[in-house]
Write a protein that holds these residues in place. Structure first.
Motif, mmCIF file in Angstrom:
data_model
loop_
_atom_site.group_PDB
_atom_site.id
_atom_site.type_symbol
_atom_site.label_atom_id
_atom_site.label_comp_id
_atom_site.label_asym_id
_atom_site.label_seq_id
_atom_site.Cartn_x
_atom_site.Cartn_y
_atom_site.Cartn_z
ATOM 1 N N THR A 161 0.863 -1.188 0.000
ATOM 2 C CA THR A 161 0.000 0.000 0.000
ATOM 3 C C THR A 161 0.891 1.227 0.000
ATOM 4 O OG1 THR A 161 -1.785 -1.144 1.123
ATOM 5 C CG2 THR A 161 -1.771 1.252 1.282
ATOM 6 N N GLY A 162 0.546 2.172 -0.851
ATOM 7 C CA GLY A 162 1.392 3.355 -0.929
ATOM 8 C C GLY A 162 0.579 4.602 -1.238
ATOM 9 N N LYS A 163 1.259 5.742 -1.150
ATOM 10 C CA LYS A 163 0.605 7.019 -1.444
ATOM 11 C C LYS A 163 0.445 7.159 -2.953
ATOM 12 C CE LYS A 163 0.653 10.275 2.211
ATOM 13 N NZ LYS A 163 -0.748 9.791 2.340
ATOM 14 N N TYR A 164 -0.699 7.652 -3.369
ATOM 15 C CA TYR A 164 -0.900 7.927 -4.785
ATOM 16 C C TYR A 164 -0.101 9.179 -5.161
ATOM 17 C CZ TYR A 164 -4.911 4.694 -4.625
ATOM 18 O OH TYR A 164 -5.717 3.594 -4.461
ATOM 19 N N GLN A 165 0.300 9.249 -6.436
ATOM 20 C CA GLN A 165 1.080 10.406 -6.894
ATOM 21 C C GLN A 165 0.279 11.696 -6.702
ATOM 22 O OE1 GLN A 165 1.738 9.193 -10.884
ATOM 23 N NE2 GLN A 165 3.439 7.829 -10.376
ATOM 24 N N LYS A 166 -1.032 11.580 -6.792
ATOM 25 C CA LYS A 166 -1.897 12.749 -6.561
ATOM 26 C C LYS A 166 -3.225 12.246 -6.004
ATOM 27 C CE LYS A 166 -3.501 12.834 -11.344
ATOM 28 N NZ LYS A 166 -3.613 13.624 -12.580
ATOM 29 N N PRO A 167 -3.997 13.097 -5.315
ATOM 30 C CA PRO A 167 -5.266 12.630 -4.758
ATOM 31 C C PRO A 167 -6.282 12.341 -5.868
ATOM 32 C CG PRO A 167 -4.992 14.976 -4.360
ATOM 33 C CD PRO A 167 -3.729 14.500 -4.996
ATOM 34 N N TYR A 168 -7.108 11.344 -5.662
ATOM 35 C CA TYR A 168 -8.165 10.987 -6.603
ATOM 36 C C TYR A 168 -9.497 11.040 -5.868
ATOM 37 C CZ TYR A 168 -4.406 9.210 -9.589
ATOM 38 O OH TYR A 168 -3.279 9.108 -10.363
ATOM 39 N N THR A 169 -10.563 10.884 -6.633
ATOM 40 C CA THR A 169 -11.888 10.835 -6.034
ATOM 41 C C THR A 169 -12.467 9.451 -6.256
ATOM 42 O OG1 THR A 169 -12.119 13.127 -6.676
ATOM 43 C CG2 THR A 169 -14.123 12.000 -5.975
ATOM 44 N N LEU A 170 -12.823 8.803 -5.186
ATOM 45 C CA LEU A 170 -13.394 7.464 -5.265
ATOM 46 C C LEU A 170 -14.811 7.497 -4.703
ATOM 47 C CD1 LEU A 170 -12.969 4.428 -5.878
ATOM 48 C CD2 LEU A 170 -12.057 4.185 -3.556
ATOM 49 N N ARG A 171 -15.772 7.262 -5.589
ATOM 50 C CA ARG A 171 -17.176 7.317 -5.188
ATOM 51 C C ARG A 171 -17.464 8.585 -4.397
ATOM 52 N NH1 ARG A 171 -15.442 2.134 -3.930
ATOM 53 N NH2 ARG A 171 -15.696 0.747 -5.730
ATOM 54 N N GLY A 172 -16.960 9.716 -4.911
ATOM 55 C CA GLY A 172 -17.278 11.008 -4.310
ATOM 56 C C GLY A 172 -16.380 11.426 -3.159
ATOM 57 N N ALA A 173 -15.556 10.506 -2.662
ATOM 58 C CA ALA A 173 -14.685 10.850 -1.528
ATOM 59 C C ALA A 173 -13.230 10.906 -1.996
ATOM 60 C CB ALA A 173 -14.837 9.818 -0.417
ATOM 61 N N PRO A 174 -12.452 11.828 -1.456
ATOM 62 C CA PRO A 174 -11.031 11.914 -1.831
ATOM 63 C C PRO A 174 -10.251 10.730 -1.265
ATOM 64 C CG PRO A 174 -11.500 13.450 -0.054
ATOM 65 C CD PRO A 174 -12.813 12.824 -0.436
ATOM 66 N N VAL A 175 -9.352 10.172 -2.073
ATOM 67 C CA VAL A 175 -8.446 9.120 -1.578
ATOM 68 C C VAL A 175 -7.029 9.505 -1.983
ATOM 69 C CG1 VAL A 175 -9.977 7.115 -1.496
ATOM 70 C CG2 VAL A 175 -8.890 7.746 -3.660
ATOM 71 N N SER A 176 -6.082 9.212 -1.111
ATOM 72 C CA SER A 176 -4.697 9.596 -1.411
ATOM 73 C C SER A 176 -3.739 8.421 -1.317
ATOM 74 C CB SER A 176 -4.258 10.687 -0.435
ATOM 75 O OG SER A 176 -4.340 10.172 0.889
ATOM 76 N N GLU A 177 -4.251 7.247 -0.938
ATOM 77 C CA GLU A 177 -3.382 6.070 -0.927
ATOM 78 C C GLU A 177 -4.194 4.795 -1.139
ATOM 79 O OE1 GLU A 177 -3.036 4.603 3.625
ATOM 80 O OE2 GLU A 177 -1.493 6.022 2.924
#
Ligand SMILES: [Cu+2]
Length: 175
Positions: free
Chosen positions: A79-95
């Protein structure tokens, strides 16, 4: 683990002549913003030697990843940090899960199997034509490193100068 993604050619030559498929994705195109089931297909071993481990790096933008356990194989994830934040089902995810390995099993060259995980293709990937899923296939003897970014179209992995092309997914517009 990343160090293991180094190019090797010997096994690839044997495969080219066999005109069989390399490690590829069952679904080679999918829309962004939707969930995606990645089915990595393993149609042969390394020059006849059984496959004992499959390792893959999840491309940036494939988020909320969950791998499918396989009886007789040990499942591990990084499990690691994403290069940039994304939106998953409306919520921000960063890893999330960035690498997956199935190991300790034995898939004979004469047999076929699939290694599966699910995730979501982030909407932020809109405009990206193709995603590549690098895969390292370890065998009792030898290894295939399907990590090359092939030239030409994804579905033409063979014969486009890539001895060991990475599995490719063509991204379609959001539905
Ligand atoms: Cu092949």
């Amino acid at each position: 683990m990343v160090r293991k993604f180094v190019i090797g050619a010997v096994g690839a030559f044997a495969c080219l002549s066999a005109a069989s498929a390399h490690v590829t994705l069952e679904r080679e195109e999918a829309p962004v913003g939707a969930s995606y089931k990645a089915v990595l297909r393993v149609p042969h071993g390394c020059a006849g030697s059984p496959t004992t481990a499959i390792r893959t790096r999840v491309p940036a933008g494939i988020i909320g990843v969950k791998p499918m356990p396989k009886p007789g194989w040990q499942l591990n994830t990084v499990t690691g940090k994403y290069q940039k934040p994304y939106t998953l089902r409306g919520a921000p995810v960063s890893e999330g899960v960035t690498e997956i390995s199935w190991s300790g099993g034995k898939l004979l060259d004469a047999h076929y199997d699939e290694f599966v995980f699910i995730g979501v293709i982030a909407e932020q990937l809109a405009g990206t034509p193709v995603l590549y899923f690098p895969v390292v296939q370890e065998c009792e003897k030898g290894v295939h490193r399907w990590i090359e970014i092939p030239t030409g179209k994804p579905s033409e992995g063979h014969g486009t100068g890539s001895a060991e092309p990475a599995a490719a997914l063509r991204l379609l517009p959001k539905k």
